[in-house]
Design a protein around this motif. Structure first.
Motif, PDB file in Angstrom:
ATOM      1  N   TYR A  56      -6.146  54.544 -21.460  1.00 22.69           N
ATOM      2  CA  TYR A  56      -6.962  55.086 -20.740  1.00 22.69           C
ATOM      3  C   TYR A  56      -6.880  55.187 -19.146  1.00 22.69           C
ATOM      4  O   TYR A  56      -7.120  56.164 -18.498  1.00 22.69           O
ATOM      5  CB  TYR A  56      -8.413  54.519 -21.154  1.00 22.69           C
ATOM      6  CG  TYR A  56      -8.914  54.651 -22.395  1.00 22.69           C
ATOM      7  CD1 TYR A  56      -8.945  55.624 -23.150  1.00 22.69           C
ATOM      8  CD2 TYR A  56      -9.306  53.332 -23.208  1.00 22.69           C
ATOM      9  CE1 TYR A  56      -9.315  55.771 -24.634  1.00 22.69           C
ATOM     10  CE2 TYR A  56      -9.598  53.501 -24.483  1.00 22.69           C
ATOM     11  CZ  TYR A  56      -9.586  54.547 -25.395  1.00 22.69           C
ATOM     12  OH  TYR A  56      -9.907  54.773 -26.634  1.00 22.69           O
ATOM     13  N   SER A  57      -6.498  53.871 -18.579  1.00 17.75           N
ATOM     14  CA  SER A  57      -6.185  54.035 -17.407  1.00 17.75           C
ATOM     15  C   SER A  57      -5.044  55.038 -16.999  1.00 17.75           C
ATOM     16  O   SER A  57      -5.103  55.473 -15.792  1.00 17.75           O
ATOM     17  CB  SER A  57      -6.008  52.447 -16.756  1.00 17.75           C
ATOM     18  OG  SER A  57      -4.718  52.032 -17.261  1.00 17.75           O
ATOM     19  N   VAL A  60      -6.648  58.271 -16.335  1.00 21.02           N
ATOM     20  CA  VAL A  60      -7.376  58.319 -15.210  1.00 21.02           C
ATOM     21  C   VAL A  60      -6.607  58.326 -13.715  1.00 21.02           C
ATOM     22  O   VAL A  60      -6.850  59.171 -12.861  1.00 21.02           O
ATOM     23  CB  VAL A  60      -8.061  56.772 -15.002  1.00 21.02           C
ATOM     24  CG1 VAL A  60      -8.652  56.865 -13.601  1.00 21.02           C
ATOM     25  CG2 VAL A  60      -9.369  56.755 -16.163  1.00 21.02           C
ATOM     26  N   ILE A  63      -5.228  62.001 -13.903  1.00 23.05           N
ATOM     27  CA  ILE A  63      -6.198  62.901 -13.209  1.00 23.05           C
ATOM     28  C   ILE A  63      -6.434  62.669 -11.749  1.00 23.05           C
ATOM     29  O   ILE A  63      -6.508  63.751 -11.152  1.00 23.05           O
ATOM     30  CB  ILE A  63      -7.495  62.760 -13.849  1.00 23.05           C
ATOM     31  CG1 ILE A  63      -7.361  63.040 -15.415  1.00 23.05           C
ATOM     32  CG2 ILE A  63      -8.596  63.522 -13.328  1.00 23.05           C
ATOM     33  CD1 ILE A  63      -8.723  62.606 -16.236  1.00 23.05           C
ATOM     34  N   SER A  64      -6.144  61.459 -11.293  1.00 22.46           N
ATOM     35  CA  SER A  64      -6.397  61.292  -9.708  1.00 22.46           C
ATOM     36  C   SER A  64      -5.184  61.762  -9.062  1.00 22.46           C
ATOM     37  O   SER A  64      -5.331  62.499  -7.847  1.00 22.46           O
ATOM     38  CB  SER A  64      -6.370  59.672  -9.521  1.00 22.46           C
ATOM     39  OG  SER A  64      -5.353  59.099  -9.593  1.00 22.46           O
ATOM     40  N   THR A  90     -10.685  61.384  -6.030  1.00 20.26           N
ATOM     41  CA  THR A  90      -9.537  60.620  -6.084  1.00 20.26           C
ATOM     42  C   THR A  90      -9.665  59.209  -5.859  1.00 20.26           C
ATOM     43  O   THR A  90      -9.310  58.138  -6.586  1.00 20.26           O
ATOM     44  CB  THR A  90      -8.407  61.160  -5.012  1.00 20.26           C
ATOM     45  OG1 THR A  90      -8.419  62.516  -5.203  1.00 20.26           O
ATOM     46  CG2 THR A  90      -7.215  60.411  -5.106  1.00 20.26           C
ATOM     47  N   LEU A  93     -11.486  57.523  -8.964  1.00 17.67           N
ATOM     48  CA  LEU A  93     -10.623  57.385  -9.886  1.00 17.67           C
ATOM     49  C   LEU A  93      -9.596  56.153  -9.802  1.00 17.67           C
ATOM     50  O   LEU A  93      -9.237  55.553 -10.773  1.00 17.67           O
ATOM     51  CB  LEU A  93      -9.864  58.604 -10.019  1.00 17.67           C
ATOM     52  CG  LEU A  93     -10.602  59.804 -10.830  1.00 17.67           C
ATOM     53  CD1 LEU A  93      -9.927  61.285 -10.759  1.00 17.67           C
ATOM     54  CD2 LEU A  93     -11.093  59.508 -12.290  1.00 17.67           C
ATOM     55  N   ALA A  96     -11.286  52.905 -10.278  1.00 14.46           N
ATOM     56  CA  ALA A  96     -11.602  53.115 -11.772  1.00 14.46           C
ATOM     57  C   ALA A  96     -10.168  52.538 -12.540  1.00 14.46           C
ATOM     58  O   ALA A  96     -10.415  51.702 -13.412  1.00 14.46           O
ATOM     59  CB  ALA A  96     -12.172  54.283 -12.098  1.00 14.46           C
ATOM     60  N   PHE A  97      -9.138  52.876 -11.927  1.00 14.01           N
ATOM     61  CA  PHE A  97      -7.842  52.409 -12.454  1.00 14.01           C
ATOM     62  C   PHE A  97      -7.912  50.998 -12.200  1.00 14.01           C
ATOM     63  O   PHE A  97      -7.422  50.372 -13.287  1.00 14.01           O
ATOM     64  CB  PHE A  97      -6.700  53.501 -11.825  1.00 14.01           C
ATOM     65  CG  PHE A  97      -5.322  52.758 -12.433  1.00 14.01           C
ATOM     66  CD1 PHE A  97      -4.845  53.244 -13.572  1.00 14.01           C
ATOM     67  CD2 PHE A  97      -4.698  51.721 -11.336  1.00 14.01           C
ATOM     68  CE1 PHE A  97      -3.512  52.686 -13.636  1.00 14.01           C
ATOM     69  CE2 PHE A  97      -3.582  51.537 -11.679  1.00 14.01           C
ATOM     70  CZ  PHE A  97      -2.944  51.925 -12.963  1.00 14.01           C
ATOM     71  N   MET A 100     -10.116  49.165 -14.463  1.00 17.20           N
ATOM     72  CA  MET A 100      -9.572  49.190 -15.851  1.00 17.20           C
ATOM     73  C   MET A 100      -8.277  48.242 -16.109  1.00 17.20           C
ATOM     74  O   MET A 100      -8.046  47.670 -17.131  1.00 17.20           O
ATOM     75  CB  MET A 100      -9.048  50.595 -16.315  1.00 17.20           C
ATOM     76  CG  MET A 100     -10.257  51.683 -16.448  1.00 17.20           C
ATOM     77  SD  MET A 100      -9.805  53.316 -16.688  1.00 17.20           S
ATOM     78  CE  MET A 100     -10.315  53.449 -18.377  1.00 17.20           C
ATOM     79  N   ASP A 174       1.510  57.079  -9.302  1.00 12.71           N
ATOM     80  CA  ASP A 174       0.939  57.488 -10.409  1.00 12.71           C
ATOM     81  C   ASP A 174       2.192  57.472 -11.303  1.00 12.71           C
ATOM     82  O   ASP A 174       2.195  57.314 -12.602  1.00 12.71           O
ATOM     83  CB  ASP A 174       0.372  58.955 -10.183  1.00 12.71           C
ATOM     84  CG  ASP A 174      -0.990  58.817  -9.556  1.00 12.71           C
ATOM     85  OD1 ASP A 174      -1.526  57.707  -9.431  1.00 12.71           O
ATOM     86  OD2 ASP A 174      -1.442  59.829  -9.496  1.00 12.71           O
TER      87      ASP A 174
END
Length: 188
Positions: A56-57, A60, A63-64, A90, A93, A96-97, A100, A174
């Protein structure tokens, strides 16, 4: 008569410094993943199952990267309202990363996968993913600085270089995460 200049364009010093840093970071992670491969061939090596939250991370952070690219485009078009929104998304996210990742490490730890003792993938996973997390944290701090500047009434600088630099760095961390994640999935 038009005279065309053949002088090579110079790279901005901040961009040059960023590319030197990226080269160094690549070398560090190449060394760590190479060490993983070498150690993985030794007797007594144990593998580890990567927690689902890391999947999931990955989504994320990808997407960021998209929102960061859209933020850069908005900045260059001087659409500051959209730039601020996309930069906020951004940064959110990115945080959030990191959350996670912490949750993933907690899952590993709670399942008995520890950093100390034993010989295996767990130690490398903690070190490699942890170092990557530190690089993302650095990027998140840079995003926070950009965020504060974007919302500051005093700062009205439309120089795209800082936004380009953080965008390049963010895309790099990323892609680095995708490489490391796939590496662990294939090698574990």
């Amino acid at each position: 008569m038009n005279v065309v200049s053949t002088r090579p364009q110079k790279i901005h010093p901040h961009k040059f410094t960023l590319w030197l840093a990226i080269g160094s970071i690549i070398m560090m992670f190449a060394g760590l993943t190479s060490a993983y491969i070498v150690k993985g061939e030794q007797p007594g090596w144990s593998t580890v199952v990567v927690p689902k939250i890391f999947y999931y991370s990955t989504g994320v952070i990808l997407i960021s990267s998209l929102t960061m690219q859209m933020a850069l485009k908005s900045f260059k078009e001087r659409n500051m309202q959209q730039y601020r929104i996309l930069l906020t998304v951004t940064a959110t996210l990115g945080l959030a990363f990191l959350v996670m990742q912490i949750l993933g490490f907690q899952q590993l730890f709670n399942s008995g996968v520890k950093l100390e003792g034993g010989a295996g993938a767990a130690q490398f996973l903690y070190i490699i993913f942890g170092l990557h997390g530190l690089h993302v944290l650095g990027g998140a701090i840079a995003l926070l600085v950009m965020f504060l500047k974007a919302f500051s009434a005093r700062v009205r600088n439309y120089n795209a270089i800082p936004v380009e630099v953080i965008s390049t760095y963010w895309h790099f961390v990323d892609l680095l995460w995708v490489y490391l994640f796939v590496f662990f999935l294939v090698k574990s």
